[in-house]
Design a protein around this motif. Structure first.
Motif, PDB file in Angstrom:
ATOM      1  N   TYR A  12     -13.597-105.586  50.371  1.00  0.00           N
ATOM      2  CA  TYR A  12     -14.975-105.725  49.906  1.00  0.00           C
ATOM      3  C   TYR A  12     -15.188-106.983  49.061  1.00  0.00           C
ATOM      4  O   TYR A  12     -16.327-107.311  48.729  1.00  0.00           O
ATOM      5  CB  TYR A  12     -15.382-104.504  49.073  1.00  0.00           C
ATOM      6  CG  TYR A  12     -15.429-103.216  49.863  1.00  0.00           C
ATOM      7  CD1 TYR A  12     -16.206-103.105  51.000  1.00  0.00           C
ATOM      8  CD2 TYR A  12     -14.697-102.103  49.459  1.00  0.00           C
ATOM      9  CE1 TYR A  12     -16.262-101.926  51.726  1.00  0.00           C
ATOM     10  CE2 TYR A  12     -14.742-100.916  50.173  1.00  0.00           C
ATOM     11  CZ  TYR A  12     -15.523-100.839  51.303  1.00  0.00           C
ATOM     12  OH  TYR A  12     -15.569 -99.674  52.017  1.00  0.00           O
ATOM     13  N   SER A  13     -14.121-107.674  48.705  1.00  0.00           N
ATOM     14  CA  SER A  13     -14.254-108.854  47.851  1.00  0.00           C
ATOM     15  C   SER A  13     -14.677-110.060  48.686  1.00  0.00           C
ATOM     16  O   SER A  13     -14.625-110.046  49.923  1.00  0.00           O
ATOM     17  CB  SER A  13     -12.932-109.146  47.139  1.00  0.00           C
ATOM     18  OG  SER A  13     -11.932-109.518  48.083  1.00  0.00           O
ATOM     19  N   ASN A  14     -15.086-111.114  47.996  1.00  0.00           N
ATOM     20  CA  ASN A  14     -15.481-112.350  48.669  1.00  0.00           C
ATOM     21  C   ASN A  14     -14.308-113.283  48.905  1.00  0.00           C
ATOM     22  O   ASN A  14     -14.498-114.392  49.412  1.00  0.00           O
ATOM     23  CB  ASN A  14     -16.547-113.082  47.833  1.00  0.00           C
ATOM     24  CG  ASN A  14     -17.846-112.312  47.766  1.00  0.00           C
ATOM     25  OD1 ASN A  14     -18.266-111.711  48.740  1.00  0.00           O
ATOM     26  ND2 ASN A  14     -18.490-112.326  46.607  1.00  0.00           N
ATOM     27  N   TYR A  15     -13.100-112.864  48.556  1.00  0.00           N
ATOM     28  CA  TYR A  15     -11.944-113.735  48.722  1.00  0.00           C
ATOM     29  C   TYR A  15     -11.521-113.800  50.182  1.00  0.00           C
ATOM     30  O   TYR A  15     -11.532-112.795  50.900  1.00  0.00           O
ATOM     31  CB  TYR A  15     -10.775-113.230  47.874  1.00  0.00           C
ATOM     32  CG  TYR A  15     -11.095-113.076  46.412  1.00  0.00           C
ATOM     33  CD1 TYR A  15     -11.390-114.180  45.626  1.00  0.00           C
ATOM     34  CD2 TYR A  15     -11.112-111.826  45.819  1.00  0.00           C
ATOM     35  CE1 TYR A  15     -11.687-114.048  44.281  1.00  0.00           C
ATOM     36  CE2 TYR A  15     -11.411-111.670  44.483  1.00  0.00           C
ATOM     37  CZ  TYR A  15     -11.699-112.786  43.712  1.00  0.00           C
ATOM     38  OH  TYR A  15     -12.013-112.647  42.390  1.00  0.00           O
ATOM     39  N   SER A  16     -11.122-114.995  50.606  1.00  0.00           N
ATOM     40  CA  SER A  16     -10.616-115.162  51.964  1.00  0.00           C
ATOM     41  C   SER A  16      -9.206-114.583  52.059  1.00  0.00           C
ATOM     42  O   SER A  16      -8.524-114.349  51.056  1.00  0.00           O
ATOM     43  CB  SER A  16     -10.597-116.641  52.336  1.00  0.00           C
ATOM     44  OG  SER A  16      -9.723-117.367  51.483  1.00  0.00           O
ATOM     45  N   GLU A  17      -8.772-114.345  53.295  1.00  0.00           N
ATOM     46  CA  GLU A  17      -7.422-113.801  53.496  1.00  0.00           C
ATOM     47  C   GLU A  17      -6.362-114.769  52.998  1.00  0.00           C
ATOM     48  O   GLU A  17      -5.340-114.351  52.434  1.00  0.00           O
ATOM     49  CB  GLU A  17      -7.223-113.502  54.978  1.00  0.00           C
ATOM     50  CG  GLU A  17      -5.894-112.845  55.300  1.00  0.00           C
ATOM     51  CD  GLU A  17      -5.757-112.485  56.766  1.00  0.00           C
ATOM     52  OE1 GLU A  17      -4.663-112.022  57.160  1.00  0.00           O
ATOM     53  OE2 GLU A  17      -6.734-112.673  57.519  1.00  0.00           O
ATOM     54  N   GLU A  18      -6.614-116.054  53.178  1.00  0.00           N
ATOM     55  CA  GLU A  18      -5.663-117.059  52.693  1.00  0.00           C
ATOM     56  C   GLU A  18      -5.570-117.036  51.178  1.00  0.00           C
ATOM     57  O   GLU A  18      -4.476-117.146  50.602  1.00  0.00           O
ATOM     58  CB  GLU A  18      -6.102-118.441  53.173  1.00  0.00           C
ATOM     59  CG  GLU A  18      -5.193-119.565  52.721  1.00  0.00           C
ATOM     60  CD  GLU A  18      -5.688-120.927  53.169  1.00  0.00           C
ATOM     61  OE1 GLU A  18      -5.021-121.939  52.862  1.00  0.00           O
ATOM     62  OE2 GLU A  18      -6.761-120.980  53.816  1.00  0.00           O
ATOM     63  N   PHE A  19      -6.714-116.871  50.493  1.00  0.00           N
ATOM     64  CA  PHE A  19      -6.722-116.820  49.038  1.00  0.00           C
ATOM     65  C   PHE A  19      -5.932-115.616  48.539  1.00  0.00           C
ATOM     66  O   PHE A  19      -5.144-115.725  47.593  1.00  0.00           O
ATOM     67  CB  PHE A  19      -8.167-116.752  48.550  1.00  0.00           C
ATOM     68  CG  PHE A  19      -8.311-116.759  47.057  1.00  0.00           C
ATOM     69  CD1 PHE A  19      -8.452-117.943  46.363  1.00  0.00           C
ATOM     70  CD2 PHE A  19      -8.308-115.562  46.338  1.00  0.00           C
ATOM     71  CE1 PHE A  19      -8.588-117.953  44.982  1.00  0.00           C
ATOM     72  CE2 PHE A  19      -8.442-115.567  44.965  1.00  0.00           C
ATOM     73  CZ  PHE A  19      -8.574-116.761  44.281  1.00  0.00           C
TER      74      PHE A  19
END
Length: 478
Positions: free
Chosen positions: A289-296
């Motif tokens: 649900y977060s706005n973080y990318s998978e790479e982040f």
């Protein structure tokens, strides 16, 4: 233009947001391009119509003769779709909500006429100074039947029109006081109004969502107050490296990342969260649900099983299982051999990370929300925590932390274990009145906080012995 939107401030595509409905319930949705979102009895809307507005904006769903319907009319020959034709929710248009329904409970107004000026729906309606002429005869005072109300809803009549008809058909409405009329209007708005507020999905909002659903066990009965105190006691900040045990499905890690990076997937700040898990795979499902990318997330969140952490392999053992190839050798690999090499290389790097985070790294804090035996777990996990760094444990039960505190008191490596309890009682504010709510949650769990210290070595004790050497003169004393 939409590609430049800031998901922390504006409503953007492919973003999870939380919607507040007129019934004061919450709904988590993903804003997919060209999609539509259904809010049940409150209507439906197109995602593209809300993109670009600031987060926190309240929208009203309205309908006209050109509104689109979610069903496909070309499929009229399909019996199954025709059977469910009446169950389709029409997709309406949206407009920014006017200020008339914004919360104005903070205005301490005493006069009834001033209250009416704040509520346009009650402007032209008479009211009574008291309820002495109000006789409770049940539903007989309401001339508008449920069938007629349902018919209005099926015709996509706006919520304001339905509420106005209900008030006009109420024979005793003018006998109510202005305060009673306001409460009545609020109940009807919660049932028939068609508006919603798009809010940023923060960790606090996600926690409140699960608590409102009655899913306290999933979040281990945590509260916003207990989580806020936990983050402060653990001194969570950017550029730190933290050891974490999270059994809330990733909610605690969600809070840690939010405190460290502010929800920004493009943040240039450094920091890592090392998550210890007891199962074969970590459960961090709520991070989706977060706005973080998978790479982040892969860069800043590392996971290690508890067995690998306590009994990590050596570097020699890891190097003996895999030999990296040069770039020229990799180019010569073909098909399945190339894929197998990359899989083994990924496993090799993960094993090196296990060795690094289990034996080499010193952590800035240890944060634990777990149902495991804390008295045996915490002393072992704390071995890799820096000196003068906090250790914070959360538990639903005070007895668990009491047992842990007794264990830590006997160990010189832990300083001043203390147990805290957070309790925040909500209050209801009505115009000119303030009183606590009659019902509330029974607390938000307990916290134990202490500091990891490195005891100084004890000085060598001098043992007095008889001097039998005749050549050594005794010191003269006065």
């Amino acid at each position: 233009m939409t590609s430049q939107l800031d998901p922390l401030k504006q409503i953007a595509f492919n973003q999870f947001v939380i919607l507040k409905l007129p019934s004061n319930n919450w709904k988590i949705v993903e804003l997919r391009k060209n999609g539509s979102i259904s809010l049940g009895k409150f209507g439906a809307f197109q995602v593209n119509d809300v993109i670009g507005y600031p987060l926190g904006t309240t929208f009203e769903i309205y309908y006209d003769n050109t509104s689109d319907i979610t069903e496909n009319e070309d499929d009229s020959q399909n019996k199954n779709k025709n059977k469910n034709k009446n169950n389709k929710i029409p997709v309406g248009k949206v407009r920014i909500m006017e200020e008339k329904l914004s919360e104005s409970s903070n205005n301490n107004l005493d006069e009834g006429e001033e209250l009416k000026n704040d509520i346009p729906e009650l402007t032209n309606i008479n009211s009574s100074e008291n309820n002495k002429h109000l006789i409770n005869i049940g539903n007989k005072v309401q001339k508008l039947t449920m069938a007629e109300i349902e018919n209005l809803k099926n015709k996509s009549v706006s919520g304001d029109e339905i509420i106005a008809k209900i008030i006009d058909s109420h024979e005793s409405f003018h006998k109510k006081t202005i305060q009673s009329q306001e409460k009545y209007l609020k109940r009807k708005q919660q049932k028939f109004a068609k508006y919603f507020t798009v809010n940023y999905l923060s960790g606090s909002a996600l926690l409140e969502y699960f608590l409102a659903k009655g899913d306290q066990q999933r979040v281990m009965d945590m509260s916003q107050e207990s989580v806020g105190m936990l983050l402060n006691l653990a001194n969570i900040r950017s550029n730190g490296t933290y050891l974490c045990v999270d059994e809330t499905g990733g909610l605690l890690v969600y809070f840690l990342l939010e405190r460290m990076f502010g929800g920004d997937t493009d943040s240039k700040l450094d920091g890592k969260v090392v998550v210890i898990h007891e199962n074969e795979h970590p459960n961090l499902d709520l991070l989706k649900y977060s706005n973080y990318s998978e790479e982040f997330i892969n860069d800043h969140v590392k996971t290690i099983s508890i067995l690998d952490y306590f009994e990590p392999p050596t570097v020699a053992e890891v190097n003996s299982t895999f030999t990296p190839f040069s770039k020229e050798e990799i180019k010569e690999l073909k098909g399945n051999k190339r894929n197998a090499y990359f899989r083994r290389s990924k496993l090799y790097k993960s094993q090196l990370d296990v060795v690094k985070f289990a034996t080499e790294v010193k952590y800035d804090a240890l944060v634990v929300t777990s149902t495991l035996s804390l008295p045996s777990l915490i002393p072992r996990l704390a071995e890799n925590v820096h000196g003068s760094r906090p250790i914070v444990c959360f538990s639903q039960f005070k007895e668990t932390l009491l047992e842990l505190s007794h264990t830590l008191y006997d160990d010189l490596k832990f300083l001043a274990p203390s147990i805290y309890e957070t309790r925040c009682r909500p209050y209801q504010t009505i115009r000119g009145k303030l009183h606590p709510l009659m019902t509330m949650r029974g607390g938000g769990g307990y916290l134990l906080c202490c500091h990891r210290v490195i005891p100084a070595p004890e000085p060598e004790q001098l043992v007095a012995t008889d001097n039998k050497d005749p050549d050594v003169k005794k010191q003269k004393t006065e």
